[in-house]
Design a protein around this motif. Sequence first.
Motif, PDB file in Angstrom:
ATOM      1  N   MET A  96      -9.275 -68.671 -17.189  1.00  0.00           N
ATOM      2  CA  MET A  96     -10.524 -68.395 -17.320  1.00  0.00           C
ATOM      3  C   MET A  96     -10.650 -67.087 -18.084  1.00  0.00           C
ATOM      4  N   VAL A  97     -10.018 -65.713 -17.197  1.00  0.00           N
ATOM      5  CA  VAL A  97     -10.018 -64.749 -17.758  1.00  0.00           C
ATOM      6  C   VAL A  97      -9.478 -64.499 -19.297  1.00  0.00           C
ATOM      7  N   PHE A  98      -8.458 -65.107 -19.752  1.00  0.00           N
ATOM      8  CA  PHE A  98      -8.081 -64.880 -20.855  1.00  0.00           C
ATOM      9  C   PHE A  98      -8.900 -65.652 -21.814  1.00  0.00           C
ATOM     10  N   LEU A  99      -9.454 -66.890 -21.328  1.00  0.00           N
ATOM     11  CA  LEU A  99     -10.310 -67.561 -22.257  1.00  0.00           C
ATOM     12  C   LEU A  99     -11.503 -66.536 -22.704  1.00  0.00           C
ATOM     13  N   PHE A 100     -11.880 -65.637 -21.743  1.00  0.00           N
ATOM     14  CA  PHE A 100     -13.009 -64.745 -22.127  1.00  0.00           C
ATOM     15  C   PHE A 100     -12.673 -63.703 -23.009  1.00  0.00           C
ATOM     16  N   VAL A 101     -11.324 -63.071 -22.738  1.00  0.00           N
ATOM     17  CA  VAL A 101     -10.549 -61.995 -23.496  1.00  0.00           C
ATOM     18  C   VAL A 101     -10.463 -62.640 -24.967  1.00  0.00           C
ATOM     19  N   SER A 102     -10.026 -63.860 -24.874  1.00  0.00           N
ATOM     20  CA  SER A 102      -9.926 -64.293 -26.444  1.00  0.00           C
ATOM     21  C   SER A 102     -11.232 -64.387 -27.156  1.00  0.00           C
ATOM     22  N   GLN A 103     -12.261 -64.723 -26.440  1.00  0.00           N
ATOM     23  CA  GLN A 103     -13.466 -65.081 -27.215  1.00  0.00           C
ATOM     24  C   GLN A 103     -14.201 -63.597 -27.589  1.00  0.00           C
ATOM     25  N   PHE A 104     -13.805 -62.692 -26.764  1.00  0.00           N
ATOM     26  CA  PHE A 104     -14.332 -61.381 -27.170  1.00  0.00           C
ATOM     27  C   PHE A 104     -13.642 -60.720 -28.463  1.00  0.00           C
ATOM     28  N   LEU A 105     -12.037 -60.954 -28.482  1.00  0.00           N
ATOM     29  CA  LEU A 105     -11.316 -60.617 -29.522  1.00  0.00           C
ATOM     30  C   LEU A 105     -11.832 -61.387 -30.798  1.00  0.00           C
ATOM     31  N   MET A 106     -11.863 -62.895 -30.473  1.00  0.00           N
ATOM     32  CA  MET A 106     -12.188 -63.629 -31.648  1.00  0.00           C
ATOM     33  C   MET A 106     -13.382 -63.274 -32.476  1.00  0.00           C
ATOM     34  N   GLY A 107     -14.292 -63.078 -31.675  1.00  0.00           N
ATOM     35  CA  GLY A 107     -15.689 -62.617 -32.113  1.00  0.00           C
ATOM     36  C   GLY A 107     -15.745 -61.530 -33.278  1.00  0.00           C
ATOM     37  N   PHE A 108     -14.975 -60.452 -32.657  1.00  0.00           N
ATOM     38  CA  PHE A 108     -14.597 -59.151 -33.339  1.00  0.00           C
ATOM     39  C   PHE A 108     -14.065 -59.204 -34.621  1.00  0.00           C
ATOM     40  N   PHE A 109     -12.894 -59.843 -34.552  1.00  0.00           N
ATOM     41  CA  PHE A 109     -12.020 -59.963 -35.808  1.00  0.00           C
ATOM     42  C   PHE A 109     -12.304 -61.002 -36.859  1.00  0.00           C
ATOM     43  N   GLN A 110     -12.933 -62.106 -36.461  1.00  0.00           N
ATOM     44  CA  GLN A 110     -13.303 -62.986 -37.469  1.00  0.00           C
ATOM     45  C   GLN A 110     -14.356 -62.249 -38.087  1.00  0.00           C
ATOM     46  N   LEU A 111     -15.247 -61.518 -37.619  1.00  0.00           N
ATOM     47  CA  LEU A 111     -16.445 -60.722 -38.314  1.00  0.00           C
ATOM     48  C   LEU A 111     -15.798 -59.873 -39.455  1.00  0.00           C
ATOM     49  N   CYS A 112     -14.735 -59.156 -39.259  1.00  0.00           N
ATOM     50  CA  CYS A 112     -13.910 -58.360 -40.199  1.00  0.00           C
ATOM     51  C   CYS A 112     -13.588 -59.464 -41.420  1.00  0.00           C
ATOM     52  N   VAL A 113     -13.193 -60.426 -41.270  1.00  0.00           N
ATOM     53  CA  VAL A 113     -12.453 -61.306 -42.169  1.00  0.00           C
ATOM     54  C   VAL A 113     -13.902 -62.124 -42.927  1.00  0.00           C
ATOM     55  N   ILE A 114     -14.654 -62.555 -42.094  1.00  0.00           N
ATOM     56  CA  ILE A 114     -15.815 -63.290 -42.756  1.00  0.00           C
ATOM     57  C   ILE A 114     -16.544 -62.537 -43.736  1.00  0.00           C
TER      58      ILE A 114
END
Length: 390
Positions: A96-114
């Motif tokens: 669960m900890v790294f699910l949260f970490v993954s989603q934090f990072l995913m939200g930030f980096f996909q923003l740069c791409v989109i």
Amino acid sequence: MKRERVIAIFYVLLLMQLLYFIALHGTRPLISLYAHSLGASVTVIGFLVSSYALFPMLMAVQIGRLLDRFGARKMTFFGTGGILTALMLPVIFPNMVFLFVSQFLMGFFQLCVIVSLQKTVGNFPGDRDKNIAAFSMVGSLGEFIGPLVHGFSYDHFGFQISFVFAASFVLMALILVFSLRPGSWNLGKSVPGGDYGQSSAWIMLKQVNLRKAMVLSGLVLYSKDLFVAYFPVYGTGLGMSAGKIGLILSIAAGMSIAVRMSQFWLVRMFGRGKVLLVTLLISGLAFILIPMTSFPLILAIIAAILGAGLGLGQPLSLVYTLNMSPPSRQGEVLGMRLTFNRGSQFIAPFLFGGIGGFAGVSPIFWVSGSLMLLGAYFTRMSNDPEPQAK
């Protein structure tokens, strides 16, 4: 540059969008399913879904300014590397900890791409409505393919293999980024190097229709996220497999593709304001109907109606935002739009996760549908001509 070369570049950009969306939208419902399998409550799943939107909500305008300053190519490189990291972390550490970490990072980096792709395609030579419609249809195709293939992958191979599979799509997109020459990202009127002076993009919200378009965009996006996050939980409670749930999510995305094919014609016939109003009305009614049945076939029909309703909201509001933005500051204004989007994505799961924890999953859909109907009333837009910002 030859016309054939310009067309080829446009199709490469569309293919990149497809690959990113297959990975992003294919893994998002798996996050909810896997968290549920780990024993997470509806409330915790709400927090998990919200974590995806935290950094974009706080930093979207700043990312938009960086996009204006450094250009889409560099920002896409940066974002793609971050998405790969976000996908691989829960593969290595499936808790669960790294699910949260993954989603934090995913939200930030996909923003740069989109945002980079939105700005590039939005300024591509040709009619903006048609270009954005094509861009959005490809995104919907990714939303259709992603849950379908990753749902069945999750059923047969498990969570970790499914995320490795998603990472392979992002890696293919990275190869395409390398394949485009730097000049290919600036074929339109928008170029790197935003000139901000002392003014703020937020001043542009004095324009009533632009403000309503951003609010509407947030309503549509959080509604899509709620459907992706909580329909798997609702479907699991009915005894549906991950494959069937993924199929219904893909049907909704498929209808988004179909309805976006008519975007150009609908805007010319009825005006952007009326079309946006109808999208919210249809979507709100579909949300209210979801918990009223447990039959997969009827749920698939409702999902198709919901997909049609939500399908036009994002591209129509995106075109309006670009039309109202100075070319040298479009990244900043697109970032402002995403602040609204991610703000709604961040706050809504907290609200609806609390509702779900207290009253169950069904009221989540009822309350969300009611809010969309209210939003349809308060965000009614005029069909006045849209100024093209200089």
